[in-house]
Design an enzyme around this catalytic site. Sequence first.
Site, PDB file in Angstrom:
ATOM      1  CG  ASN A 167     -16.538   0.175  42.481  1.00 48.67           C
ATOM      2  OD1 ASN A 167     -16.877  -1.065  42.812  1.00 48.67           O
ATOM      3  ND2 ASN A 167     -17.243   1.029  42.178  1.00 48.67           N
ATOM      4  NE  ARG A 199     -26.045   2.394  37.666  1.00 49.43           N
ATOM      5  CZ  ARG A 199     -26.499   3.323  38.052  1.00 49.43           C
ATOM      6  NH1 ARG A 199     -27.505   4.104  37.401  1.00 49.43           N
ATOM      7  NH2 ARG A 199     -26.078   4.039  39.228  1.00 49.43           N
ATOM      8  CG  ASP A 211     -25.401   0.403  44.301  1.00 50.13           C
ATOM      9  OD1 ASP A 211     -24.493   1.244  44.900  1.00 50.13           O
ATOM     10  OD2 ASP A 211     -26.204   0.958  43.339  1.00 50.13           O
TER      11      ASP A 211
HETATM   12  C1  IPE Z   1     -21.673  -1.829  41.561  1.00 54.30           C
HETATM   13  O1  IPE Z   1     -22.052  -0.644  42.168  1.00 54.30           O
HETATM   14  C2  IPE Z   1     -20.394  -2.320  42.021  1.00 54.30           C
HETATM   15  C3  IPE Z   1     -20.397  -3.050  43.396  1.00 54.30           C
HETATM   16  C4  IPE Z   1     -21.679  -3.079  43.889  1.00 54.30           C
HETATM   17  C5  IPE Z   1     -19.258  -3.413  44.002  1.00 54.30           C
HETATM   18  P1  IPE Z   1     -21.481   0.876  41.772  1.00 54.30           P
HETATM   19  O2  IPE Z   1     -22.170   1.846  42.741  1.00 54.30           O
HETATM   20  O3  IPE Z   1     -20.180   0.822  41.771  1.00 54.30           O
HETATM   21  O4  IPE Z   1     -22.275   0.950  40.417  1.00 54.30           O
HETATM   22  P2  IPE Z   1     -22.706   2.338  39.752  1.00 54.30           P
HETATM   23  O5  IPE Z   1     -21.582   3.365  39.637  1.00 54.30           O
HETATM   24  O6  IPE Z   1     -23.754   3.008  40.401  1.00 54.30           O
HETATM   25  O7  IPE Z   1     -23.179   2.003  38.098  1.00 54.30           O
HETATM   26  C1  IPE Z   2     -21.837  -0.267  47.239  1.00 51.98           C
HETATM   27  O1  IPE Z   2     -22.205   1.069  47.539  1.00 51.98           O
HETATM   28  C2  IPE Z   2     -20.649  -0.582  47.767  1.00 51.98           C
HETATM   29  C3  IPE Z   2     -19.496  -0.690  46.616  1.00 51.98           C
HETATM   30  C4  IPE Z   2     -19.731   0.067  45.304  1.00 51.98           C
HETATM   31  C5  IPE Z   2     -18.215  -0.939  46.944  1.00 51.98           C
HETATM   32  P1  IPE Z   2     -21.645   2.292  47.142  1.00 51.98           P
HETATM   33  O2  IPE Z   2     -20.317   2.850  47.586  1.00 51.98           O
HETATM   34  O3  IPE Z   2     -21.879   2.155  45.585  1.00 51.98           O
HETATM   35  O4  IPE Z   2     -22.925   3.476  47.577  1.00 51.98           O
HETATM   36  P2  IPE Z   2     -23.788   4.456  46.725  1.00 51.98           P
HETATM   37  O5  IPE Z   2     -24.171   3.860  45.557  1.00 51.98           O
HETATM   38  O6  IPE Z   2     -22.698   5.435  46.459  1.00 51.98           O
HETATM   39  O7  IPE Z   2     -24.834   4.918  47.640  1.00 51.98           O
HETATM   40 MG    MG Z   3     -23.226   2.689  44.104  1.00 46.74          MG
END
Ligand code: IPE
Ligand code: IPE
Ligand code: MG
Length: 246
Positions: free
Chosen positions: A70, A196, A22
């Site tokens: 996503n 989380r 993340d």
């Molecule tokens: C969780 O990350 C899913 C992946 C790492 C692919 P998100 O960035 O989508 O999760 P939330 O929205 O912060 O819970």
């Molecule tokens: C994780 O990074 C990758 C995926 C969920 C695909 P994010 O894209 O969620 O990055 P943040 O959380 O917005 O910084």
């Molecule tokens: Mg994220």
Amino acid sequence: MSELKDQIDLQKLPRHIAVIMDGNGRWAKAHGKPRVFGHKNGVKSVREITEAAAELGVEYLTLYAFSTENWSRPKLEVNALMHLLIQTVRNELKTLNDNSIRLNAIGDLTKLPEKTYKVLMEGIENTKTNNRMTLNLALNYSSRWEILNAVKKMASDIKQDVLDPKAIDESCFESYLTTKGIPDPELLIRTSGEQRISNYLLWQIAYSELYFTNVYWPDFRKDNFYKAILDYQSRERRFGKTSEQL
Ligand code: IPE
Ligand code: IPE
Ligand code: MG
């Protein structure tokens, strides 16, 4: 040679490490770049951590690459992620085979775009005899989907008389999950400071050690990974017992 790596007790290595990668978007923003730039740089971390895990002797590395939730992101970002996946699987195939790493994927894969699905399946097929480590990608994955799917399959098997409801125990239930045959992760790492689970491996992490770090995924390197493992190794896993009983 990394000093941190040398401190790791190979006798107490987790067999399975799960990661919620993340912070790609925030990393890009901090660099004044579009979110997709963060995802591209995140691939470098995937490469490093896969290599580090294999070098240590970890048997399974499960990376959360795309959740069912996503799909709600801007179409441009979703398309870029799907394209990046195709590119990455293609580019990394040789390295995976050179290092005997088997590619696997969990999630509702048939709902992925056709091309992404095809390249992914090719990658899985072309690495299926590798046996050093399994790199497991969670794609279009959601734990509640997985659990519901298991329940549906079990109900159907009961109806067709191939499953006896009395035979349902933990190991029977696990055989209906997408992680069938894979041990539960001993360690779950989430980067970027969020604390989380985001619908990830809910059944499988029942007794996992959780490790959170503020480092954004594109900055997560081998030493960060070793630190997480060392932290895990410093913990006492009691599984309900008392310290004295261990
Ligand atoms: C969780 O990350 C899913 C992946 C790492 C692919 P998100 O960035 O989508 O999760 P939330 O929205 O912060 O819970
Ligand atoms: C994780 O990074 C990758 C995926 C969920 C695909 P994010 O894209 O969620 O990055 P943040 O959380 O917005 O910084
Ligand atoms: Mg994220």
